[in-house]
Design a protein around this motif. Sequence first.
Motif, PDB file in Angstrom:
ATOM      1  N   UNK A 284     -32.327 -26.771 -17.656  1.00 22.93           N
ATOM      2  CA  UNK A 284     -31.140 -26.434 -18.209  1.00 22.93           C
ATOM      3  C   UNK A 284     -31.104 -25.151 -18.840  1.00 22.93           C
ATOM      4  N   UNK A 285     -31.674 -24.276 -18.020  1.00 24.16           N
ATOM      5  CA  UNK A 285     -31.534 -22.671 -18.421  1.00 24.16           C
ATOM      6  C   UNK A 285     -30.071 -22.325 -17.990  1.00 24.16           C
ATOM      7  N   UNK A 286     -29.211 -22.319 -18.734  1.00 24.56           N
ATOM      8  CA  UNK A 286     -27.776 -22.166 -18.281  1.00 24.56           C
ATOM      9  C   UNK A 286     -27.312 -20.558 -18.437  1.00 24.56           C
ATOM     10  N   UNK A 287     -28.060 -19.706 -19.485  1.00 22.39           N
ATOM     11  CA  UNK A 287     -27.238 -18.521 -19.750  1.00 22.39           C
ATOM     12  C   UNK A 287     -28.436 -17.410 -20.175  1.00 22.39           C
ATOM     13  N   UNK A 288     -28.060 -16.158 -19.981  1.00 25.35           N
ATOM     14  CA  UNK A 288     -29.022 -14.893 -20.052  1.00 25.35           C
ATOM     15  C   UNK A 288     -28.152 -13.961 -20.585  1.00 25.35           C
ATOM     16  N   UNK A 289     -28.668 -13.428 -21.629  1.00 25.73           N
ATOM     17  CA  UNK A 289     -27.817 -12.152 -22.217  1.00 25.73           C
ATOM     18  C   UNK A 289     -27.691 -10.830 -21.558  1.00 25.73           C
ATOM     19  N   UNK A 365     -26.966 -15.030 -31.264  1.00 25.38           N
ATOM     20  CA  UNK A 365     -25.628 -14.398 -31.859  1.00 25.38           C
ATOM     21  C   UNK A 365     -25.054 -13.491 -30.622  1.00 25.38           C
ATOM     22  N   UNK A 366     -25.549 -12.833 -29.613  1.00 25.28           N
ATOM     23  CA  UNK A 366     -25.195 -12.282 -28.761  1.00 25.28           C
ATOM     24  C   UNK A 366     -24.494 -13.078 -27.842  1.00 25.28           C
ATOM     25  N   UNK A 367     -24.840 -14.302 -27.457  1.00 24.16           N
ATOM     26  CA  UNK A 367     -24.274 -15.196 -26.658  1.00 24.16           C
ATOM     27  C   UNK A 367     -23.056 -15.792 -27.067  1.00 24.16           C
ATOM     28  N   UNK A 368     -22.938 -15.626 -28.291  1.00 25.92           N
ATOM     29  CA  UNK A 368     -21.489 -16.277 -28.968  1.00 25.92           C
ATOM     30  C   UNK A 368     -20.571 -15.164 -28.941  1.00 25.92           C
ATOM     31  N   UNK A 369     -21.107 -13.867 -28.745  1.00 22.10           N
ATOM     32  CA  UNK A 369     -19.949 -13.007 -28.741  1.00 22.10           C
ATOM     33  C   UNK A 369     -19.785 -12.606 -26.952  1.00 22.10           C
TER      34      UNK A 369
END
Length: 583
Positions: A284-289, A365-369
């Motif tokens: 479940x690697x769903x996101x990458x900044x 923190x970057x993912x939240x932005x």
Amino acid sequence: MHKVPNEINVPERGRVLIVGRDPGEQEVAYRRDDYLEKDYPHGRPFVGPAGAELDRVLSFIGLRRQDVNIANLVGYRPRDNKFKAHDPRAVEEGIAELSSLLDFLRPSLTIALGNESSYTLVPDWPTAGRGVFGAKGIGERRGYFWTGVHGGTVLTAFHPAAVIREQVPGKYLLEVDFGRARKWLAGRLPHELPPPLKMLDEAGVQKLLRSSLVAWDVETKWDMTSLAMSGYCGDDLQPYISMYPGNFQYYGRRILEAPVAKVGHNGPFDLTIMKKLHDLDVVNYTDDTMHMWWALEPDLAGKEDVSEAGEDGGSSKRTRKALAFLTTIYDFNIPYWKYYPKPDDPDHDAKLATVNQFDTWVTRMLASCMLPEIQTAGVEGQYRLRMGLIPFTNRVHLRGLKIDDGLRAERREILDSRGEVLSQQAVSVAMKYITEHQIEFFREMKRCSCCGGGKVQAQHCWRCGGLPEAPEGKGGYLALHQRIHEAHGGIYSVLGPSGVPVTTQLPVEFKKCTVKLLQSLLPICKQCNGLGKVAHYDFNPLSPQQVKHLLYDELGVPKSYQQGGKDTVDESALKKVLLWCLA
């Protein structure tokens, strides 16, 4: 040599100080005073195009030029605009003067523009050698606030001159950095540090498993043979570290194999490392900044990083997508942390854990932005498409591609053959134009292959005189003597002092002829017209410099055109136009 003084507009403490490198061409130029009928130097830094750019971005701080103080590291302009050409004594003098200025002004914020001023103002700034003369690293370290050598705060940014040379992404980043300066001066960009790092334990595992998204990053050993540590950071922004092998096998592995959603930066590398070295499939690697940045700013993140265009120029766009870079784009004031320890460092593991601590904390923190920004920008589809390709591209990377060597060799031979034909066509067309117009750029004067290029030989060419070989001594002219008597009765013509041919009777007896007389029987070389050199033209279709000179400087082909609101150059299309026009 004219020295350009600093521009002290507000000689009081607590103001903003801008520090550049050295004067530009416009700053050392003279201006005309028509009333006094005299020429005076401008007498202040940043008055040319770089000055106009500085004036523009000062508005992002909410200040005017007269509200700040401006200085250069060195007050003299170096030869050929090369900082390395400075006299070291002039640089030492400039550094001492800048130090005195800092002690006097005690600025609230100093903005260092470029590598050299950053090296002087920021402790431990990287250099390639020779101290300030080899200063480097502004591309990775711009946008950060540092504690300067004088104790005050320093913001590092690109030099406006570099931004003018490469506006993508230079202009954007200069605006961002001056905008960060405004927020810092207003107290809206407070210094931030991550919570103290914790070793992962059962309580930490349970907290991470309850998170909506877990940031994850790995550090490997220097030889890339094994994992060194794995870091995690969940919704509570608490960084955890899991050391390999013991702690990782018991706690860290459970996070990676659990269905909790995960985010990383350049995660395909980490995913490949885990599978290749430890046969672990991350779930479940769903996101990458990094991919988020690609979706949001494809023009800024689409190419590999290249070094900043400086004194030596450069044609590639500088594009950025590293984690430390993204931190400066958003409203974070985090100290620069990318200090990787050497293998023999006694504190290697502790320092590497600190890098990992910041990596996971910043990524979360970057993912939240960035995730809400992706939805607002309407690029969710592009982002998810790229994320969906990661498992397939990683499998291809690990498995490799089956290659038909026979077919590859066959097609390469075909391509090489086509390339050779096209190269010959390009040379033929270009040479036709070059030789017809005798373009000096492609001309090289070479020694004449007929007479050999000597001054005397060019005026008396033995080949043009019909001799089988170059005469050695008087005997080499015997055949010529006989031919003149047999064909012309011994009468021959030579050029007189005024350049008019003079007819003379050649003595019948060979022994009465001097070498000088016999040599005068040989005519001027027809190939070089007596110059000893001939113009030789050459064109290399694989030389970008020659192709660009022919296209742009000689043929006048436009260097750029507007496409999608951006300046674009399609050299391959222009080459086709050239072939069509000259065929």
